[in-house]
Design a protein around this motif. Sequence first.
Motif, PDB file in Angstrom:
ATOM      1  N   VAL A   1      23.729  23.327  73.317  1.00  0.00           N
ATOM      2  CA  VAL A   1      24.376  24.298  73.618  1.00  0.00           C
ATOM      3  C   VAL A   1      24.037  24.595  75.288  1.00  0.00           C
ATOM      4  N   HIS A   2      25.282  24.546  76.026  1.00  0.00           N
ATOM      5  CA  HIS A   2      24.783  24.946  77.612  1.00  0.00           C
ATOM      6  C   HIS A   2      25.710  26.371  77.783  1.00  0.00           C
ATOM      7  N   LEU A   3      24.924  27.356  78.256  1.00  0.00           N
ATOM      8  CA  LEU A   3      25.715  28.612  78.354  1.00  0.00           C
ATOM      9  C   LEU A   3      25.394  29.169  79.867  1.00  0.00           C
ATOM     10  N   ARG A   4      26.402  29.398  80.654  1.00  0.00           N
ATOM     11  CA  ARG A   4      26.208  29.873  81.947  1.00  0.00           C
ATOM     12  C   ARG A   4      26.399  31.278  81.845  1.00  0.00           C
ATOM     13  N   ALA A   5      25.667  32.294  82.127  1.00  0.00           N
ATOM     14  CA  ALA A   5      26.076  33.791  81.927  1.00  0.00           C
ATOM     15  C   ALA A   5      26.542  34.201  83.202  1.00  0.00           C
ATOM     16  N   TYR A   6      27.297  35.399  83.116  1.00  0.00           N
ATOM     17  CA  TYR A   6      27.823  36.197  84.284  1.00  0.00           C
ATOM     18  C   TYR A   6      26.649  36.676  84.973  1.00  0.00           C
ATOM     19  N   PRO A   7      26.786  37.123  86.191  1.00  0.00           N
ATOM     20  CA  PRO A   7      25.620  37.800  86.767  1.00  0.00           C
ATOM     21  C   PRO A   7      25.096  38.891  86.198  1.00  0.00           C
ATOM     22  N   THR A   8      23.860  39.123  86.099  1.00  0.00           N
ATOM     23  CA  THR A   8      23.518  40.649  85.553  1.00  0.00           C
ATOM     24  C   THR A   8      23.906  41.641  86.023  1.00  0.00           C
ATOM     25  N   SER A   9      24.395  41.689  87.139  1.00  0.00           N
ATOM     26  CA  SER A   9      24.947  43.141  88.017  1.00  0.00           C
ATOM     27  C   SER A   9      26.268  43.400  87.428  1.00  0.00           C
ATOM     28  N   TYR A  10      27.187  42.602  86.616  1.00  0.00           N
ATOM     29  CA  TYR A  10      28.396  42.764  86.146  1.00  0.00           C
ATOM     30  C   TYR A  10      28.025  43.790  85.075  1.00  0.00           C
ATOM     31  N   ASP A  11      27.112  43.659  84.082  1.00  0.00           N
ATOM     32  CA  ASP A  11      26.777  44.661  83.064  1.00  0.00           C
ATOM     33  C   ASP A  11      25.232  44.384  82.872  1.00  0.00           C
ATOM     34  N   GLU A  12      24.682  45.148  83.448  1.00  0.00           N
ATOM     35  CA  GLU A  12      23.020  45.248  83.190  1.00  0.00           C
ATOM     36  C   GLU A  12      22.386  45.492  81.897  1.00  0.00           C
ATOM     37  N   ALA A  13      23.265  46.645  81.295  1.00  0.00           N
ATOM     38  CA  ALA A  13      22.975  46.660  80.018  1.00  0.00           C
ATOM     39  C   ALA A  13      22.914  45.604  78.887  1.00  0.00           C
TER      40      ALA A  13
END
Length: 332
Positions: free
Chosen positions: A120-132
Motif C-alpha cells: 500500500v502506497h499512501l501520500r497524505a495531505y500536508p499536516t497544516s490542512y488538519d493538524e489534529a
Amino acid sequence: MLPTSTPLFSSDDRYRVRCAVPPATDATLPLAYEPYLYLRPAYVALQHAPGETLFFYLEDHQQGQTVGQWPLTVVEHQAYSPWQAPFGGMQVAPGVLVATMRAFATAVHQTLVTNGVARVHLRAYPTSYDEAASNVLLPVFEELGYRITLTETSYTLPLAQSFEGGLHPSARRRLRKCHRHGLRVEQETPLFLPLAYAFMQQCRQEKNQRMSLSLERLQALFRAFPNDYFLFSVRDAAGVWAAMTVLTRVSDEVLHCIPPASPLSWNTFSPAILLTQGLHAFGQASGYRLLDLGTSTLPDGPSESLHTFKRRLGGVASSRLTLEWRDSEMAK
C-alpha cells in the motif's frame, strides 16, 4: 467480492464501513464535511488508473452522516492513494474519536489484505490542512505497520495574516519594484489555457525543469471542475505575460497553487511574488484559511531555490508524508 457494508465495531452498529466501486462511488449518507478535491470520486475517476478503484466510507448511522473516506486504486496487488494527484489518504470529519479513526483505518487495511493486496502506497495531505487529524492518523498507520518513506516540506500562507507583513525584506523590495513598473495580476479565462501552458512550459525549459501535468490532463481538469480551477497571471504595462500559475480550490478552506512560472528575463523583478500577493488577496477576500504553496519537490527532485523562495514569501512549513506498507512475505 468486497463486502458492501460492514459494522465497524462488533458490539455497536452505530458505525459502518461501506466499500463502493465504480460506477456507484458516491457516499450513500450525506457528508458531514467537505471532501478535499483530490479525494472526490469525480477527480479520482479522471486519473484513469489501470486497475480497480475502491472508495471506503465511514458511516455514522446514529447521526445519519458519512464521517470519513479513503479512496484507493488497486493495480496488480498494490494499492495506491492517490494514483495520480497531489495527495490521497484518509479524511475524517471533525469530532470523530481516535478509537473510531483507528478502527476505520484497520478495517480498510484488513479488507485490502484479505483481497490480496501486498503493498500500500499512501501520500497524505500536508499536516497544516488538519493538524489534529494528522497527529492522530500517523501513529494509527504506524501501528498497522506503515513506514514513512518520504518526508516533504510543504509551505502554506495563513490568509488571515497580512501578505506584506510576512515577506522577507528582499521579497518586499521586489514586490514594490513590480508595482512601480506597472505590473498587475490578472485572472485569465480558461480559453487561454493552451497559450498559458506553452508559456509555462517555456519558462520551465529555461530552468531545465518540466511540467508535471500534460496540457490534455490540465484541460480535462478545468472542464470537469470549472469552479475549482483558476488561471492567474502577471502582465506588464503592455499586457505581456510575466508570470503564470494554476490555482486549485482544494476545499472551502484551502487553495493550492503550482509553482509560478516566469521567464528568466524577469528575474530581477520576481513577478511570482506579485502573483502570490494576488492569490493571497483572492483567497482572503473569498474567506479561505490557507494558500498552499506546495512542496519544493519538482518532477526532477527537491529544489533548494524553491524552499528559499517560499520561506521568503512568509510560507509556514509543515510536513507532507508518504507512507508504505508491505506484506511481510513480500519484504523478504
